[in-house]
Write a protein that holds these residues in place. Structure first.
Motif: not given
Length: 249
Positions: A36, A247-248
């Motif tokens: 991240s 995740k996105y």
């Protein structure tokens, strides 16, 4: 500064890939995508590592007269400004990771495909190329290079092989030059809008790790199968791409 293990990952990747003549840029990007980190830092780090890895190879290719400038220039003359444009283009973090995820998945597919070398002694049919086609190809990949933070060789090399553009050695030389100039162009674009969130010590440290690993690997003659390494990379890049999209998305 956290995530110290990334230094070890980068050093090992550079060592293994440089020992068989690869740069490993897609693997650096895949590793960074799993953390991240600020997306601006991911792009800049990948481009800096690209330059460090390929600059020595480009020197050797030029010294051995493997670079055909008449064919390289049409590809790079459009790709360089497009890479800069991609680097300075303002996009959101969500958009960046969406494009990155898709890019990594396509890169994994291209890495997995084995492009043959049966035209090692390519004749005239392998050297007559279209100026428009080369410029369009270089420009498109160059823009993606600056936008995502890759050198572009992972896309250019397989496509040139499939097109029987030239001998594998000339294609490898062309890809190395392409990666170098586009990475430098992308870095210049990134430097025009640096983020305060980036860890510059980590970027420098990763660059140093890649330099050490690359120099050590390039000086050894290891009996590793390049195809196996490419396909192992393909799996790593695919996993990273899927992870980013989940995740996105």
């Amino acid at each position: 500064m956290g995530h110290w293990e990334i230094f070890l990952f980068f050093l090992v990747i550079a060592f293994v890939y440089s020992s068989v003549g690869f740069g490993g840029g897609s693997s650096y990007l895949a590793v960074l995508a799993m953390y991240s980190l600020p997306y601006q830092e991911i792009r800049l780090t990948a481009l800096v590592c690209n330059v460090i890895v390929v600059i020595g190879g480009v020197y050797i290719y030029i010294k051995n007269k493997q670079v055909d400038w008449k064919k390289v220039i049409p590809i790079t003359m459009v790709s360089v400004p497009m890479a800069y444009w991609g680097a300075v283009l303002k996009i959101s973090q969500e958009t960046f990771f969406l494009i990155l995820g898709i890019t990594l998945m396509i890169a994994a597919l291209l890495l997995w495909i084995k492009t043959g070398t049966q035209y090692e002694n390519a004749g005239a049919e392998g050297t007559t190329t279209s100026l428009v086609r080369n410029s369009f190809l270089g420009g498109g990949i160059g823009f993606l290079s600056g936008l995502v933070g890759i050198g572009g060789g992972i896309f250019l090399s397989p496509m040139l092989n499939l097109l029987k553009w030239d001998t594998p050695r000339k294609i490898a030389a062309t890809s190395s030059v392409f990666i170098l100039v586009n990475s430098l162009s992308g870095i210049s674009g990134q430097l025009s809008k640096l983020s305060v969130d980036m860890d510059y010590f980590r970027i420098v440290g990763l660059g140093l790790a890649v330099f050490i690993g690359g120099q050590a690997g390039s000086r050894l003659s290891l009996k590793w199968n390049p195809l196996i390494i490419k396909r192992m990379t393909a799996i790593l890049v695919l996993v990273a791409g899927v992870n980013v999209l989940i995740k996105y998305w």
